[in-house]
Motif scaffolding. Structure first.
Motif, mmCIF file in Angstrom:
data_model
loop_
_atom_site.group_PDB
_atom_site.id
_atom_site.type_symbol
_atom_site.label_atom_id
_atom_site.label_comp_id
_atom_site.label_asym_id
_atom_site.label_seq_id
_atom_site.Cartn_x
_atom_site.Cartn_y
_atom_site.Cartn_z
ATOM 1 N N PHE A 19 0.853 -1.206 0.000
ATOM 2 C CA PHE A 19 0.000 0.000 0.000
ATOM 3 C C PHE A 19 0.882 1.246 0.000
ATOM 4 O O PHE A 19 0.680 2.170 -0.777
ATOM 5 N N TYR A 20 1.899 1.252 0.886
ATOM 6 C CA TYR A 20 2.732 2.464 1.042
ATOM 7 C C TYR A 20 3.696 2.645 -0.128
ATOM 8 O O TYR A 20 4.176 3.756 -0.371
ATOM 9 N N THR A 21 3.938 1.563 -0.875
ATOM 10 C CA THR A 21 4.749 1.702 -2.103
ATOM 11 C C THR A 21 4.057 2.679 -3.056
ATOM 12 O O THR A 21 4.691 3.469 -3.737
ATOM 13 N N TYR A 22 2.731 2.621 -3.077
ATOM 14 C CA TYR A 22 1.969 3.485 -3.999
ATOM 15 C C TYR A 22 1.504 4.763 -3.297
ATOM 16 O O TYR A 22 1.568 5.848 -3.865
ATOM 17 N N ALA A 23 1.052 4.641 -2.042
ATOM 18 C CA ALA A 23 0.481 5.815 -1.355
ATOM 19 C C ALA A 23 1.586 6.779 -0.914
ATOM 20 O O ALA A 23 1.368 7.976 -0.803
ATOM 21 N N ASN A 26 1.543 10.061 1.728
ATOM 22 C CA ASN A 26 0.229 10.691 1.841
ATOM 23 C C ASN A 26 -0.784 9.825 2.555
ATOM 24 O O ASN A 26 -1.887 10.262 2.820
ATOM 25 N N ASP A 27 -0.431 8.519 2.818
ATOM 26 C CA ASP A 27 -1.361 7.596 3.480
ATOM 27 C C ASP A 27 -2.605 7.306 2.654
ATOM 28 O O ASP A 27 -3.537 6.677 3.160
ATOM 29 N N LYS A 28 -2.698 7.829 1.435
ATOM 30 C CA LYS A 28 -3.837 7.474 0.575
ATOM 31 C C LYS A 28 -3.350 7.298 -0.860
ATOM 32 O O LYS A 28 -2.430 7.996 -1.293
ATOM 33 N N MET A 29 -3.966 6.380 -1.572
ATOM 34 C CA MET A 29 -3.649 6.205 -2.988
ATOM 35 C C MET A 29 -4.600 7.082 -3.795
ATOM 36 O O MET A 29 -5.801 7.120 -3.508
ATOM 37 N N ASN A 30 -4.058 7.753 -4.810
ATOM 38 C CA ASN A 30 -4.979 8.451 -5.712
ATOM 39 C C ASN A 30 -5.407 7.477 -6.816
ATOM 40 O O ASN A 30 -4.956 6.325 -6.860
ATOM 41 N N ARG A 31 -6.212 7.986 -7.729
ATOM 42 C CA ARG A 31 -6.818 7.123 -8.756
ATOM 43 C C ARG A 31 -5.750 6.441 -9.610
ATOM 44 O O ARG A 31 -5.780 5.233 -9.809
ATOM 45 N N SER A 32 -4.762 7.208 -10.049
ATOM 46 C CA SER A 32 -3.785 6.609 -10.977
ATOM 47 C C SER A 32 -2.867 5.641 -10.237
ATOM 48 O O SER A 32 -2.482 4.608 -10.779
ATOM 49 N N GLU A 33 -2.567 5.939 -8.967
ATOM 50 C CA GLU A 33 -1.760 4.980 -8.180
ATOM 51 C C GLU A 33 -2.505 3.669 -8.000
ATOM 52 O O GLU A 33 -1.944 2.580 -8.091
ATOM 53 N N PHE A 34 -3.818 3.775 -7.780
ATOM 54 C CA PHE A 34 -4.630 2.556 -7.576
ATOM 55 C C PHE A 34 -4.688 1.757 -8.880
ATOM 56 O O PHE A 34 -4.524 0.536 -8.876
#
Lengths: 98, 98
Positions: A19-23, A26-34
């Protein structure tokens, strides 16, 4: 990764770290990261991982607070859904998932 | 395990398979199977994994339908609690859990 962890502990850490590789910070993934995460990390287990519409629908379903971002809790929902699906498969067939 | 799975998919499968390693065909873990699993597979991440009372308390907490057995859903509750704990650690400190 510390070698004295069990496979189970190491697997939980892989899922959390992913999760943190992408987030990132920021502690949250945006649309393109997801989209990137689904296409790269869930491409065998999810149906249509590369369909933009399919992943957008998944985001809508997961994004419980409708902020257009995916929190760790919302990410863990999809991990849990996949685990439950695999569990039903294994309970019924005892066959490999992918 | 199929080599084309991603680390994330493989980790989910390890966690699901681990349940059936102990539950076998019954789809539920009994008390002694759960004690064995905690002592062997969660001994670094859980506090007092070898304390009989500690694990009995955990069973009481997890055993939502009070049948003295642990279903996959109840097992996944502890996996999710550990993941959430690790996630908070990683969000705060970005340090290894074990």
């Amino acid at each position: 990764m510390a070698s004295n962890c069990s496979d189970v502990e190491r697997s939980i850490k892989v899922l959390v770290k992913n999760f943190y590789t992408y987030a990132g910070k920021n502690d949250k993934m945006n649309r393109s990261e997801f989209h990137k995460m689904v296409g790269k990390d869930l491409s065998h287990i999810l149906t249509n991982p590369h369909s933009k519409q399919g992943v957008d629908d998944l985001i809508k379903k997961l994004d419980a607070n409708d902020d257009g971002k995916i929190s760790f809790e919302e990410y863990w929902t999809i991990v849990s859904e996949i685990a439950n699906k695999l569990s039903r498969q294994m309970a019924n067939e005892n066959k490999e998932g992918c």
